[in-house]
Design an enzyme around this catalytic site. Structure first.
Site, short mmCIF file in Angstrom:
data_model
loop_
_atom_site.label_atom_id
_atom_site.label_comp_id
_atom_site.label_asym_id
_atom_site.label_seq_id
_atom_site.Cartn_x
_atom_site.Cartn_y
_atom_site.Cartn_z
N ARG A 22 -25.26 67.74 10.40
CA ARG A 22 -26.65 67.71 9.93
C ARG A 22 -27.11 69.15 9.67
NH1 ARG A 22 -27.03 66.24 15.32
NH2 ARG A 22 -27.19 64.04 14.78
N ASN A 60 -27.22 66.06 4.76
CA ASN A 60 -28.13 65.04 5.29
C ASN A 60 -27.66 63.68 4.77
OD1 ASN A 60 -30.19 63.36 6.04
ND2 ASN A 60 -31.81 64.44 4.91
N ASP A 77 -12.34 61.74 27.43
CA ASP A 77 -12.54 62.31 26.10
C ASP A 77 -11.25 62.90 25.55
OD1 ASP A 77 -15.24 61.75 25.79
OD2 ASP A 77 -15.90 63.64 26.66
N ASN A 84 -17.34 59.14 15.36
CA ASN A 84 -17.53 58.47 16.65
C ASN A 84 -18.93 57.90 16.79
OD1 ASN A 84 -18.81 60.96 16.96
ND2 ASN A 84 -18.22 61.20 19.10
N PHE A 85 -19.49 57.43 15.67
CA PHE A 85 -20.79 56.76 15.73
C PHE A 85 -20.64 55.39 16.38
CE2 PHE A 85 -21.39 59.58 11.98
CZ PHE A 85 -22.46 60.32 12.46
#
Length: 381
Positions: free
Chosen positions: A37, A74, A170, A97-98
């Protein structure tokens, strides 16, 4: 030439699991472009250990994102999204990884992306998989370790559940993602088609417990129990564990109990002679040994055990270890330089190719640092 040179990876991932996978691919020569972003970048830039920052981003971010490029976009802007789709059309790999459903809303789900680029390898990291009651829960390392039972393996019998001191879930998940992506790239060479690779923190954390889970599933569903003191593995016989000596500690791994007693010149009590009781009476055996180990120094015990090739070791802290010749000879550290010219010491890629270490001196990029270059090279404007 590094083996992944010529492979372009678009990384929409944040925090540690996905970016650690990108790090490994970048180390091996891939061009990894972080899609972030504008202005603030990915959220992982603000996750810090001991509140240490290098420039405006955390040291942790720099460790997982060295040698990458940053493209600020964006994804809610139709203009920026169109640029990203042009970039996707020319990429080899894409990772994110949403949570389930997010990429569908943006319009970058696998079905859409594979229509743009049928050869792309689409890697997804989730917390718990994309189905089931936990699918939309936040996936975070400590939460996964806690849910999976992993926290019941470390520490001693009367300790509370203890999580690993590392982002274990992770980092293993990132490794599994890389394995899947590399396998899919090889498959693509044969078929010409891309693939969707899915990994989850939960499944990866279950996978690294395959030894103990298999024991549980095939031994009457008996829960693991940790040793009273010195526990190092909830399912292994004595003498496996860590013991205090006169001046330090010593770790004893897979060493036959009778041979250990003989080397220590102490009699193996009759009650411990039968090997079948070495697990059942683990606490009694370890307690007995603890009283013997504390009588002499670690160096003394090592001088006895090492010539016999016993699996034993001193117990070091970082200061002791990093100043030992055993570490120095590996040349495991390297220095990376940020875009502002700030040096930072870190570790290198652990893989050697034809005997050569893989080193990369570029630290993590600033947000959008490479927009102009990428726009021009990929004809996005």
């Amino acid at each position: 030439m590094l083996p992944l040179k010529g492979i372009t990876v678009l990384e929409f991932a944040q925090f540690m699991a996905g970016p650690s996978a990108g790090l490994k691919m970048a180390d091996l020569g891939a061009r990894v472009i972080k899609i972030e972003r504008p202005k603030t970048g990915e959220a992982g830039r603000q996750i810090a250990l001991k509140d240490i920052y290098i420039d405006e981003s955390s040291m942790v971010f720099h460790t997982a994102n060295r040698n990458k490029q940053s493209y600020a976009a964006n994804l809610k802007s139709s203009e920026d999204l169109e640029k990203i789709k042009k970039l996707i059309a020319q990429a080899d790999v894409m990772t994110h990884n949403f949570r389930p459903g997010v990429m569908e809303k943006i319009g970058l789900d696998y079905k859409t992306v594979s229509a743009i680029n049928p050869k792309i390898i689409y890697g997804v990291v989730s917390g718990y998989g994309n189905v089931g009651p936990w699918a939309k829960k936040p996936g975070q390392d400590l939460l996964i370790q806690s849910l999976s039972g992993f926290v019941n393996l470390t520490g001693n019998k009367n300790d509370q559940p203890i999580a690993s001191g590392l982002a274990t879930s992770d980092i293993f998940t990132g490794g599994h993602l890389v394995q899947g992506i590399l396998a899919a790239l090889i498959q693509r060479n044969n078929t010409g088609k891309g693939a969707k690779i899915e990994v989850s923190l939960l499944e990866s954390t279950l996978d690294i417990q395959f030894e103990v889970l298999t024991s549980y599933l095939n031994n009457g569903n008996v829960l693991p129990f940790r040793a009273d003191q010195g526990n190092s593995h909830a399912y292994l016989d004595a003498p496996y564990g860590v013991y205090q000596t006169k001046d330090r500690y010593i770790s004893v791994a897979l060493t036959p109990l009778d041979e250990l007693f003989s080397a220590m010149k102490i009699k193996l009590p009759d009650e411990f002679e039968d090997k079948s009781v070495w697990y059942e009476k683990r606490n009694d055996i370890m307690s007995y040994l603890a009283k013997e180990f504390v009588k002499e120094t670690t160096a003394y015990w090592l001088s006895i055990f090492e010539p016999l090739d016993f699996k034993v070791s001193d117990v070091y802290n970082y200061h002791e270890f990093l100043n030992h010749e055993g570490y120095k000879v590996l040349k495991m550290d390297q220095e990376v330089i940020t875009s502002d010219g700030i040096p930072m010491k870190t570790t290198r890629c652990p893989i050697r190719l034809d005997g050569e270490r893989i080193l990369n001196s570029k630290s993590a990029p600033k947000v959008g640092e490479n927009n102009a270059i990428i726009d021009r090279e990929f004809n996005l404007s």
